[in-house]
Design a protein around this motif. Sequence first.
Motif, PDB file in Angstrom:
ATOM      1  N   ARG A 181      10.347  65.064 -17.050  1.00 44.95           N
ATOM      2  CA  ARG A 181       9.786  65.816 -15.915  1.00 44.95           C
ATOM      3  C   ARG A 181      10.803  65.929 -14.781  1.00 44.95           C
ATOM      4  O   ARG A 181      10.831  66.933 -14.063  1.00 44.95           O
ATOM      5  CB  ARG A 181       8.494  65.163 -15.439  1.00 44.95           C
ATOM      6  CG  ARG A 181       7.333  65.368 -16.406  1.00 44.95           C
ATOM      7  CD  ARG A 181       6.053  64.762 -15.895  1.00 44.95           C
ATOM      8  NE  ARG A 181       4.971  64.942 -16.846  1.00 44.95           N
ATOM      9  CZ  ARG A 181       4.196  66.019 -16.911  1.00 44.95           C
ATOM     10  NH1 ARG A 181       4.395  67.018 -16.073  1.00 44.95           N
ATOM     11  NH2 ARG A 181       3.227  66.106 -17.798  1.00 44.95           N
ATOM     12  N   THR A 200       6.144  76.747 -17.419  1.00 46.43           N
ATOM     13  CA  THR A 200       6.667  75.524 -16.810  1.00 46.43           C
ATOM     14  C   THR A 200       6.531  74.394 -17.827  1.00 46.43           C
ATOM     15  O   THR A 200       5.807  74.510 -18.822  1.00 46.43           O
ATOM     16  CB  THR A 200       5.891  75.168 -15.538  1.00 46.43           C
ATOM     17  OG1 THR A 200       4.511  74.974 -15.883  1.00 46.43           O
ATOM     18  CG2 THR A 200       6.032  76.265 -14.492  1.00 46.43           C
ATOM     19  N   TYR A 201       7.213  73.286 -17.563  1.00 46.49           N
ATOM     20  CA  TYR A 201       7.222  72.218 -18.557  1.00 46.49           C
ATOM     21  C   TYR A 201       5.825  71.663 -18.877  1.00 46.49           C
ATOM     22  O   TYR A 201       5.517  71.448 -20.051  1.00 46.49           O
ATOM     23  CB  TYR A 201       8.158  71.076 -18.148  1.00 46.49           C
ATOM     24  CG  TYR A 201       8.253  70.039 -19.243  1.00 46.49           C
ATOM     25  CD1 TYR A 201       8.966  70.311 -20.404  1.00 46.49           C
ATOM     26  CD2 TYR A 201       7.579  68.822 -19.144  1.00 46.49           C
ATOM     27  CE1 TYR A 201       9.023  69.384 -21.439  1.00 46.49           C
ATOM     28  CE2 TYR A 201       7.629  67.903 -20.172  1.00 46.49           C
ATOM     29  CZ  TYR A 201       8.352  68.187 -21.317  1.00 46.49           C
ATOM     30  OH  TYR A 201       8.390  67.274 -22.352  1.00 46.49           O
ATOM     31  N   GLY A 252      11.478  69.605 -13.761  1.00 49.36           N
ATOM     32  CA  GLY A 252      10.761  69.895 -12.527  1.00 49.36           C
ATOM     33  C   GLY A 252       9.697  70.962 -12.758  1.00 49.36           C
ATOM     34  O   GLY A 252       8.952  70.928 -13.733  1.00 49.36           O
ATOM     35  N   GLU A 253       9.656  71.941 -11.874  1.00 50.65           N
ATOM     36  CA  GLU A 253       8.693  73.042 -11.989  1.00 50.65           C
ATOM     37  C   GLU A 253       9.338  74.326 -12.494  1.00 50.65           C
ATOM     38  O   GLU A 253       8.738  75.402 -12.439  1.00 50.65           O
ATOM     39  CB  GLU A 253       8.042  73.298 -10.622  1.00 50.65           C
ATOM     40  CG  GLU A 253       7.196  72.148 -10.114  1.00 50.65           C
ATOM     41  CD  GLU A 253       6.054  71.809 -11.068  1.00 50.65           C
ATOM     42  OE1 GLU A 253       5.454  72.759 -11.625  1.00 50.65           O
ATOM     43  OE2 GLU A 253       5.766  70.616 -11.260  1.00 50.65           O
ATOM     44  N   LYS A 268       2.929  73.103 -18.987  1.00 54.98           N
ATOM     45  CA  LYS A 268       2.235  74.031 -19.888  1.00 54.98           C
ATOM     46  C   LYS A 268       2.902  74.048 -21.259  1.00 54.98           C
ATOM     47  O   LYS A 268       2.229  74.074 -22.298  1.00 54.98           O
ATOM     48  CB  LYS A 268       2.227  75.441 -19.286  1.00 54.98           C
ATOM     49  CG  LYS A 268       1.341  75.587 -18.055  1.00 54.98           C
ATOM     50  CD  LYS A 268       1.328  77.021 -17.554  1.00 54.98           C
ATOM     51  CE  LYS A 268       0.415  77.168 -16.342  1.00 54.98           C
ATOM     52  NZ  LYS A 268       0.402  78.552 -15.830  1.00 54.98           N
TER      53      LYS A 268
END
Length: 331
Positions: free
Chosen positions: A13, A38-39, A17-18, A41
């Motif tokens: 994460r 995004t990660y 990040g986003e 999802k």
Amino acid sequence: MPDVFDCIERKVRKIFGEAPVCVHVGDVKECEIKRHPTYPKFRSEAISSGVRSAPSSRLWESMIAMGRLSDLDGDNTWRLVILDCIVPCFRSISSKISRDFRAEREEIRSAMVATALEVWADTAMGVPPRHVRDRMVKAAFDAAFRFADATSSEWSMDDIEMFARPETSAQGSTLRASSIIDVDSIRDADVAEQIRGERLGALYQRLGHFDAVRSFHDQLRSGSRSGSVSQAVRSFGLLRSRISNPNLYYYASDLYPSFIGLREAAGVMGIAESAAHRLIRAGQFPFPVARAGRSYKVSVKALMHFKDIPDAIVHVDDIESGALHAGGGVR
């Protein structure tokens, strides 16, 4: 001891990040497919598809390919992503085994991750990508039960960084040329660097590609483009980076696209595209490829490594000097 599952999740994460995540070629800007979640999802979809049927999931096939490509670059990012999308199915079973066998839960989890990584390494060749995820999961489950039954601490681990295995770099390779000078035998690193660049520049000139190279150099000098070597310049302490713009150094691979189609790659390898498809399906293609929708993309760096073409760090001045010499002294 720290929980390895939590360490992996925090690490990944922090990396993403986003920002949107590209599982097709690894770079959103270079990808032709514009669906990039995004990660969180992406991770949710990967976990769900892995549980349903990883062998038939194109997403998991792409993830495995990206992991293999990252390994070639000495980068463990996608290896960690794969683990992060697998360990949710380890959490409940590891807790249950810990209770039933009165074994340390964190040590069981470390054993599971270590075993999954061993399977990852063992399946690099000869195993179709679609089967890798399930093999990692099965082996991890078996390891958890064995560890708990033996109540051994053999697999203990203190930090996820232990899994970042050093990779062998291709930087030590030398450009094959007709010259009798062996660059590796030259003790002066600056002289070896200069000869390596001049040889490559002469090759571009003989192949008729130097006009495109000169345009790339002009972009580097103007600052409108930069090579991918800035970190390596600081690491290797290359001489001219201390007295001129470090962006005047670049990797030879910066001159090429990051990925090419499977047909073009097969042509370079000297095989038919149909043969390349058969090798990929059988898990016997000599290096990983990226899945992009219904087609495959081949990493140029991986192809260079397969063909034993060195991805040397070169300086624009040396490339241009070699080209000038090969062209008879005329720019």
